[in-house]
Enzyme design. Structure first.
Site, PDB file in Angstrom:
ATOM      1  N   GLY A 167      72.543  62.398  -6.469  1.00  0.00           N
ATOM      2  CA  GLY A 167      73.035  61.076  -6.103  1.00  0.00           C
ATOM      3  C   GLY A 167      72.918  60.035  -7.199  1.00  0.00           C
ATOM      4  O   GLY A 167      73.056  58.840  -6.933  1.00  0.00           O
ATOM      5  N   LYS A 223      74.344  65.048   4.658  1.00  0.00           N
ATOM      6  CA  LYS A 223      73.110  64.258   4.834  1.00  0.00           C
ATOM      7  C   LYS A 223      73.218  63.397   6.109  1.00  0.00           C
ATOM      8  O   LYS A 223      73.812  63.823   7.088  1.00  0.00           O
ATOM      9  CB  LYS A 223      72.827  63.408   3.607  1.00  0.00           C
ATOM     10  N   ASN A 282      76.848  69.003   1.753  1.00  0.00           N
ATOM     11  CA  ASN A 282      75.723  68.470   2.527  1.00  0.00           C
ATOM     12  C   ASN A 282      76.040  67.015   2.846  1.00  0.00           C
ATOM     13  O   ASN A 282      75.997  66.167   1.958  1.00  0.00           O
ATOM     14  CB  ASN A 282      74.442  68.587   1.686  1.00  0.00           C
ATOM     15  N   HIS A 289      65.376  70.985   0.939  1.00  0.00           N
ATOM     16  CA  HIS A 289      66.069  69.960   0.135  1.00  0.00           C
ATOM     17  C   HIS A 289      65.030  68.955  -0.357  1.00  0.00           C
ATOM     18  O   HIS A 289      64.077  68.633   0.364  1.00  0.00           O
ATOM     19  CB  HIS A 289      67.136  69.270   0.997  1.00  0.00           C
ATOM     20  N   GLU A 329      65.044  65.874  -0.507  1.00  0.00           N
ATOM     21  CA  GLU A 329      64.863  64.711   0.382  1.00  0.00           C
ATOM     22  C   GLU A 329      63.959  65.062   1.567  1.00  0.00           C
ATOM     23  O   GLU A 329      63.206  64.214   2.047  1.00  0.00           O
ATOM     24  CB  GLU A 329      66.239  64.188   0.833  1.00  0.00           C
ATOM     25  N   GLU A 375      68.640  72.281  -7.681  1.00  0.00           N
ATOM     26  CA  GLU A 375      69.007  70.871  -7.593  1.00  0.00           C
ATOM     27  C   GLU A 375      67.950  70.019  -8.287  1.00  0.00           C
ATOM     28  O   GLU A 375      66.944  69.636  -7.647  1.00  0.00           O
ATOM     29  CB  GLU A 375      69.104  70.440  -6.128  1.00  0.00           C
ATOM     30  N   SER A 432      75.045  65.628  -8.341  1.00  0.00           N
ATOM     31  CA  SER A 432      76.140  64.848  -8.913  1.00  0.00           C
ATOM     32  C   SER A 432      77.324  65.700  -9.377  1.00  0.00           C
ATOM     33  O   SER A 432      77.957  65.392 -10.395  1.00  0.00           O
ATOM     34  CB  SER A 432      75.627  63.967 -10.066  1.00  0.00           C
TER      35      SER A 432
END
Ligand code: PEP
Length: 248
Positions: A168, A11, A9, A92, A94, A162, A208
């Protein structure tokens, strides 16, 4: 047998210069023992499809729940297909946080994406607060029930676990924690969809994943691959993760 999957991904990263990473990836994995997927920003989907070798699938990072219409700045599932995508990431964390997307939004987007012929990667994950208050499985169970539509099959659905606090951050759950959630997701998929779909759906871990921890994560039960953010941007890093998956 489930075909393992390494999904990247990108992003909101990458311009046309980043397409050279795709070329390098295809050269390094001409006959991969797992499915490869790269989800670049929407502006790069067509160029990525034209650049990437055939063994690399290209996906979008989101789509609108409506098939078309007055939604300035949004992208429809049909547009993703037209641009060259065969997958789309939905739900996701985000998107859930930045755009206030809830489970019912994700479910409707997934329905629209499936109707357009896309395969969907649906993301589930708990916050740190939910993890620390021992609510992880309740949260994951609720997201799974609410976000995944009834129309899925073992071929058109991929689930990504996730944990939000691992994305991240360099923090990764213990292998036992990953295994517990993946086993739980497998059991819930089997209970809801039956053994056929339940056992053939891939469940990816994301958060990560790096070349240094990939092999350990891929050895965990019911981990069928990874959804990778930062480490998918450079072909050398992603390639090392792919190799760890092929060797798992
Ligand atoms: C992600 O955004 O899906 C992700 C897993 O990111 P990272 O690998 O950078 O933690």
């Amino acid at each position: 047998m489930r075909r393992k999957m390494a999904a990247g991904n990108w992003k909101m990263n990458g311009s046309t210069a980043a397409l050279s990473e795709l070329t390098a990836l295809g050269d390094a994995h001409s006959d991969p023992k797992c499915e490869l997927l790269i989800c670049p920003p929407a502006t790069l989907i067509t160029a990525a499809r034209n650049t990437a070798a055939k063994q690399i699938a290209i996906g979008g990072q989101d789509c609108h729940e409506a098939p078309s219409g007055a939604h300035t700045g949004d992208i429809s599932a049909d547009m993703l297909v037209d641009a060259g995508a065969s997958y789309v990431i939905l739900g996701h964390s985000e998107r859930r946080e930045d755009h206030n997307e809830g489970d019912s939004d994700v479910r409707q987007k997934a329905r629209t994406a499936l109707e357009a012929g896309l395969k969907v990667v649906i993301c589930l994950g708990e916050s740190l607060e939910e993890r620390e208050s021992n609510n992880t499985l309740d949260i994951i169970g609720g997201q799974l029930a609410g976000s995944i539509p009834d129309q899925v099959t073992g071929e058109n659905l991929v689930v990504a676990y996730e944990p939000i606090w691992a994305i991240g951050t360099g923090k990764v759950p213990t292998l036992d924690q990953i295994g517990e959630v993946h086993d739980f997701i497998r059991a819930r998929l089997e209970r809801r969809f039956g053994a056929g779909i339940g056992r053939s759906t891939r469940i990816l871990y994301g958060g990560s994943v790096k070349p240094t921890n990939a092999a350990d994560i891929f050895a965990v039960s019911n981990v069928d691959g990874a959804l990778v953010g930062g480490a998918s941007l450079k072909a050398a890093d992603f390639s090392a993760i792919i190799t760890a998956l092929e060797d798992a």
